[in-house]
Write an enzyme that holds these catalytic residues in place. Structure first.
Site, PDB file in Angstrom:
ATOM      1  N   SER A 143       0.859  -1.181   0.000  1.00  0.00           N
ATOM      2  CA  SER A 143       0.000   0.000   0.000  1.00  0.00           C
ATOM      3  C   SER A 143       0.898   1.234   0.000  1.00  0.00           C
ATOM      4  CB  SER A 143      -0.943  -0.049   1.219  1.00  0.00           C
ATOM      5  OG  SER A 143      -1.730   1.116   1.273  1.00  0.00           O
ATOM      6  N   TYR A 165      -4.704   8.139  -6.830  1.00  0.00           N
ATOM      7  CA  TYR A 165      -3.696   7.147  -6.408  1.00  0.00           C
ATOM      8  C   TYR A 165      -3.718   6.955  -4.881  1.00  0.00           C
ATOM      9  CZ  TYR A 165       0.768   5.041  -5.190  1.00  0.00           C
ATOM     10  OH  TYR A 165       1.732   4.234  -4.625  1.00  0.00           O
ATOM     11  N   LYS A 221      -4.802   3.443  -2.612  1.00  0.00           N
ATOM     12  CA  LYS A 221      -3.992   2.851  -1.542  1.00  0.00           C
ATOM     13  C   LYS A 221      -4.756   2.829  -0.213  1.00  0.00           C
ATOM     14  CE  LYS A 221      -0.904   1.647  -4.123  1.00  0.00           C
ATOM     15  NZ  LYS A 221      -0.325   0.297  -4.157  1.00  0.00           N
TER      16      LYS A 221
END
Ligand SMILES: NC(=O)c1ccc[n+]([C@@H]2O[C@H](COP(=O)([O-])OP(=O)(O)OC[C@H]3O[C@@H](n4cnc5c(N)ncnc54)[C@H](OP(=O)(O)O)[C@@H]3O)[C@@H](O)[C@H]2O)c1
Length: 322
Positions: A163, A200, A204
């Site tokens: 992550s 993005y 995550k």
């Protein structure tokens, strides 16, 4: 300040010990953190390493590079095709893993990408498909082999998802969408356009929420996720301007140093099940996860994610149960 301190002053443990007898899969391992993690495993004597990559040619170059810098020999590393932008490819890869591997001790689900422009891949924006949907489709499809490994060899395998600490930058306005509409809102090109810089980080963040849901069941397999910190790699290949390269110059960890976090998470045991790791330690994710609305949001996201996985492969989410 915590970020700067972590980047510049925290010493990450250099991987040691023996991985003899272990079979290890690393996705996104033709370059970046995945390749350096695979190099550590090769150096430490892993018996079988699968480089799961979308380009076999690039994978073969990485294999030759790792072989030339370790004494793992030519038989340890295999290059297998996996395109996380295609659910069919994820399914084919998992079927091959199920039939060809006698055991899987560590599965580093590390492949990921950061894009600056909206692309539709399968039924989602590309980062959502690759970083989230395919990552958890793959996790669900390989869990039976990890559970089988646990039972046959009396070990606790680990599935570690790469992550990011960047998850904390996602303000996640889409969370206020109507019931059952969070993913649709995230994928809506018009809605996401306004906050695309956060897509993005959001992908995550979604990984962390999902790992927490999986962590609520005792699987006999450890499932965790990690932040590697800010590292040199090809991740920002699409970024333009000089701000990012400047930040990288002053703050980024080397790829090798970042890869230690990937190996560390893959080598952790049940104490990390469902947890988020940062700087090679269990850490608290952002307040949006742990705060008052975190639990309800986690449940809503898990409901929507599992529905999407069921639509791709009916029955697959049963693998997330004990
Ligand atoms: N570097 C950082 O600062 C940082 C920080 C936090 C988290 N991360 C996470 O670390 C992981 C590894 O990234 P990295 O920094 O090592 O970046 P990288 O050098 O760009 O490596 C990413 C890897 O993922 C693969 N990949 C991308 N899209 C794929 C797809 N559709 N199917 C299969 N493989 C795909 C890439 O393959 P190709 O080469 O073929 O594209 C590459 O092997 C990612 O999950 C990233 O989000 C990185």
């Amino acid at each position: 300040m915590g970020f700067v301190y972590s980047q510049l002053f925290v010493q990450l443990p250099y991987p040691t010990g023996s991985y003899a007898g272990k079979t290890i899969v690393v996705t996104g391992s033709n370059t970046g953190l995945g390749k350096e993690a695979a190099r550590h495993y090769a150096r430490l004597g892993a018996s079988r390493i699968i480089l799961a990559v979308r380009s076999i040619d690039k994978g073969n170059v990485a294999k030759a590079d790792i072989e030339s810098t370790t004494s793992c020999g030519e038989k340890t590393i295999e290059v297998w095709q996996l395109d996380m932008g295609s659910y069919a490819s994820v399914k084919d890869f998992a079927a091959k893993l199920q039939s060809k591997l006698g055991r899987v001790d560590i599965f580093n689900a590390n492949a990921g990408l950061a894009k600056t422009k909206y692309n539709l891949v399968e039924d989602n924006e590309e980062m959502i498909t690759v970083n989230v949907i395919s990552t958890f489709l793959l996790a669900a499809l390989v869990l039976p082999k990890l559970k089988e490994t646990a039972n046959r060899f009396n070990v606790q395998p680990t599935l570690a998802i790469t992550s990011s600490g960047a998850h904390a930058f996602a303000k996640f306005p889409q969370k206020d969408a109507a019931e059952g509409q969070i993913f649709n809102t995230i994928n809506d090109p018009n809605a996401s356009q306004k906050v695309f810089g956060e897509q993005y980080p959001l992908s995550k963040l979604l990984e962390i929420f999902a790992v927490r849901s999986i962590g609520e069941k005792d699987l006999g397999v450890t499932v965790n996720c990690l932040s590697p910190g800010f590292c040199e790699s090809e991740l920002a290949r699409d970024a333009d301007g000089i701000a990012f390269p400047m930040m990288k110059f002053f703050l980024a960890r080397t790829t090798e140093k970042g890869s230690r976090t990937v190996v560390h998470a893959g080598s952790c045991g049940s104490e990390t099940h469902g947890k988020y790791l940062s700087d090679c330690k269990v850490a608290e994710p952002a307040a949006i996860v742990t705060g008052p609305e975190g639990r309800k949001l986690q449940e809503r996201l898990w409901d929507e994610l599992t529905q999407k996985l069921e639509a791709i492969q009916p029955g697959v989410t049963a693998n997330f149960r004990s």
